[in-house]
Design a protein around this motif. Structure first.
Motif, mmCIF file in Angstrom:
data_model
loop_
_atom_site.group_PDB
_atom_site.id
_atom_site.type_symbol
_atom_site.label_atom_id
_atom_site.label_comp_id
_atom_site.label_asym_id
_atom_site.label_seq_id
_atom_site.Cartn_x
_atom_site.Cartn_y
_atom_site.Cartn_z
ATOM 1 N N ALA A 126 38.182 41.657 38.881
ATOM 2 C CA ALA A 126 38.042 41.688 40.334
ATOM 3 C C ALA A 126 39.095 42.631 40.927
ATOM 4 C CB ALA A 126 38.210 40.276 40.902
ATOM 5 N N PRO A 127 38.844 43.176 42.111
ATOM 6 C CA PRO A 127 39.806 44.108 42.710
ATOM 7 C C PRO A 127 41.179 43.468 42.948
ATOM 8 C CG PRO A 127 37.692 44.212 43.851
ATOM 9 C CD PRO A 127 37.629 43.030 42.927
ATOM 10 N N GLY A 128 42.217 44.275 42.762
ATOM 11 C CA GLY A 128 43.571 43.819 43.056
ATOM 12 C C GLY A 128 43.923 42.532 42.345
ATOM 13 N N ARG A 129 44.455 41.586 43.101
ATOM 14 C CA ARG A 129 44.839 40.283 42.562
ATOM 15 C C ARG A 129 43.882 39.173 42.986
ATOM 16 N NH1 ARG A 129 48.568 40.964 38.468
ATOM 17 N NH2 ARG A 129 49.860 42.773 39.004
ATOM 18 N N LEU A 130 42.658 39.559 43.313
ATOM 19 C CA LEU A 130 41.668 38.548 43.683
ATOM 20 C C LEU A 130 41.377 37.604 42.526
ATOM 21 C CD1 LEU A 130 39.027 40.494 45.807
ATOM 22 C CD2 LEU A 130 40.905 39.051 46.594
ATOM 23 N N GLY A 131 41.461 38.113 41.292
ATOM 24 C CA GLY A 131 41.205 37.249 40.142
ATOM 25 C C GLY A 131 42.182 36.104 40.071
ATOM 26 N N GLU A 132 43.460 36.393 40.260
ATOM 27 C CA GLU A 132 44.462 35.329 40.265
ATOM 28 C C GLU A 132 44.224 34.364 41.427
ATOM 29 O OE1 GLU A 132 46.887 38.759 38.349
ATOM 30 O OE2 GLU A 132 45.106 38.524 39.602
ATOM 31 N N TYR A 133 43.931 34.916 42.593
ATOM 32 C CA TYR A 133 43.700 34.082 43.772
ATOM 33 C C TYR A 133 42.498 33.155 43.587
ATOM 34 C CZ TYR A 133 41.858 32.932 48.411
ATOM 35 O OH TYR A 133 41.336 32.266 49.490
ATOM 36 N N LEU A 134 41.372 33.724 43.182
ATOM 37 C CA LEU A 134 40.157 32.921 43.023
ATOM 38 C C LEU A 134 40.294 31.920 41.881
ATOM 39 C CD1 LEU A 134 37.572 35.810 43.467
ATOM 40 C CD2 LEU A 134 37.941 33.913 45.070
ATOM 41 N N GLY A 135 40.956 32.323 40.798
ATOM 42 C CA GLY A 135 41.117 31.423 39.660
ATOM 43 C C GLY A 135 42.039 30.261 39.957
ATOM 44 N N LEU A 136 43.159 30.524 40.620
ATOM 45 C CA LEU A 136 44.123 29.461 40.882
ATOM 46 C C LEU A 136 43.651 28.515 41.981
ATOM 47 C CD1 LEU A 136 45.959 31.306 39.123
ATOM 48 C CD2 LEU A 136 47.857 30.608 40.592
ATOM 49 N N THR A 137 43.092 29.052 43.050
ATOM 50 C CA THR A 137 42.721 28.211 44.182
ATOM 51 C C THR A 137 41.347 27.585 44.048
ATOM 52 O OG1 THR A 137 41.716 30.036 45.432
ATOM 53 C CG2 THR A 137 44.101 29.661 45.723
ATOM 54 N N GLY A 138 40.452 28.205 43.247
ATOM 55 C CA GLY A 138 39.075 27.738 43.195
ATOM 56 C C GLY A 138 38.313 28.042 44.466
ATOM 57 N N ALA A 139 38.778 29.031 45.247
ATOM 58 C CA ALA A 139 38.164 29.357 46.530
ATOM 59 C C ALA A 139 36.707 29.753 46.361
ATOM 60 C CB ALA A 139 38.939 30.492 47.200
#
Length: 362
Positions: A162-175
């Motif tokens: 995913a672009p930028g750090r969206l992977g970390e964001y989506l994976g950690l938060t479950g957004a």
């Protein structure tokens, strides 16, 4: 043509129409949550159609208005773990991950209609198809950290790209991602209005029957353009915060950002399993460097078996969210500050008794 039969009462409806193989998940009351039997039915159909010259493409969708697939059957996973049956747990994940890889590598086009809720195991089916369609009703997510777990089914492979750090964001938060977010993040390819999905199915069947390009049919029903994604506009604070080295530093950066969404995200992370967060952060970053989906699946298999056989948070998370539904999980450790520095390294170095694939480990 090879016939693959299934009754209307089956959990997977399997039929071929005009050269188009149709696979429809058929547990609408459970939002088509996957069990081992469904995984085997899907695999058997793909196996039968691979060498069938009359089936030239495959369409994967779900029955019911609520969603394509809400994920795997975590209640059964809970029962297996508390019942001390790790082999049954491993059998499920091995079959599921083999299917995920099968879809990604299938020699004929696979089109997935991820309408409505598409989470966890649903991402494992739709996310690796050659053409991935979402609608204005789509809600995509990898919410595993909310039950003390980590993204799997090839989710880390998608998150890592995913672009930028969206992977970390989506994976950690479950957004949850809407359709535009899913396209921007690389989880989908096209948005089609839900009211036109029936027309799209007919158009795809006609294109296959006439030997026409499937992309042309998809484009004809797509909303076109690149719709605005809320994730794209949030990139500045997401990229800054989720590029930090540790979960504790991610939270610290979120607290210093001026955006209200950043503070709310820090609050969310404080409620989730610290172990799951640390492992997920490391897993997404390592998947970013892996050479293939199969390598990512092998890494995920080791992680999920580590959670299932050694960690209390997975059982506790399922209990709190789905069994007792008190929404009050007691994580071990309870806070990010109490995390052992080597928690993620221990998880990544774990090797299951039965490997996912033949050959050397990742």
């Amino acid at each position: 043509m090879t016939e693959v039969a299934a009754s209307v009462d089956s959990s997977v409806l399997v039929r071929a129409e005009g050269g188009l193989g149709r696979l429809t998940l058929n547990r609408p009351r459970a939002i088509n949550a996957l069990d081992l039997g469904m995984i085997r039915e899907l695999t058997a159909a793909l196996d039968a159609w691979e060498s069938d010259p009359e089936v030239r493409a495959v369409l994967l969708d779900g029955e019911g208005e609520r969603g394509f697939c809400a994920g795997g059957d975590v209640r059964t996973l809970y029962q297996q773990i508390v019942g001390g049956d790790p082999e049954a747990t491993g059998e499920f994940f091995r079959a599921e991950y083999a299917l995920n890889a099968r879809i990604a590598e299938y020699p004929k086009p696979v089109i997935a209609l991820a309408d409505g809720i598409t989470m966890g195991g649903g991402i494992g089916l739709a996310g690796h198809a050659q053409a991935r369609v979402v609608t204005e009703r789509s809600q995509l997510a990898m919410p595993e950290t909310r039950i003390g777990f980590t993204p799997d089914v090839g989710g880390t492979w998608l998150l890592g790209r995913a672009p930028g750090r969206l992977g970390e964001y989506l994976g950690l938060t479950g957004a949850t991602m809407g359709g535009a977010d899913a396209v921007y993040a690389g989880f989908a390819d096209a948005i089609v209005p839900s009211e036109r999905l029936g027309e799209l199915r007919e158009a795809l069947e006609g294109a296959v029957r006439e030997g026409q390009d499937l992309d042309t049919a998809l484009r004809a029903y797509s909303t076109g353009g690149r719709p605005q994604s809320s994730l794209q506009s949030a990139r500045p604070w997401i990229d800054d915060s989720f590029s930090a080295d540790t979960v504790a530093e991610v939270v610290e950066r979120l607290r210093t950002r001026p955006e209200p969404e950043a503070s709310a995200t820090a609050d969310t992370l404080a409620e989730l399993s610290p172990t799951a967060l640390a492992v997920t952060l490391a897993a997404v970053r390592r998947a970013r460097e892996l050479p293939s989906l199969r390598d990512a699946l092998a890494q995920e298999y080791g992680l999920v078996m580590w959670f299932a056989t050694t960690q209390p948070d997975l059982v506790e998370g399922i209990r709190a969210q789905l069994i007792d539904k008190d929404r009050d999980p007691h994580w071990q450790p309870a806070t990010i500050a109490e995390l052992e520095p080597d928690a993620a390294a221990s998880a990544l170095s774990y090797r299951p008794t039965t490997p996912l694939w033949d050959g050397p480990p990742v």
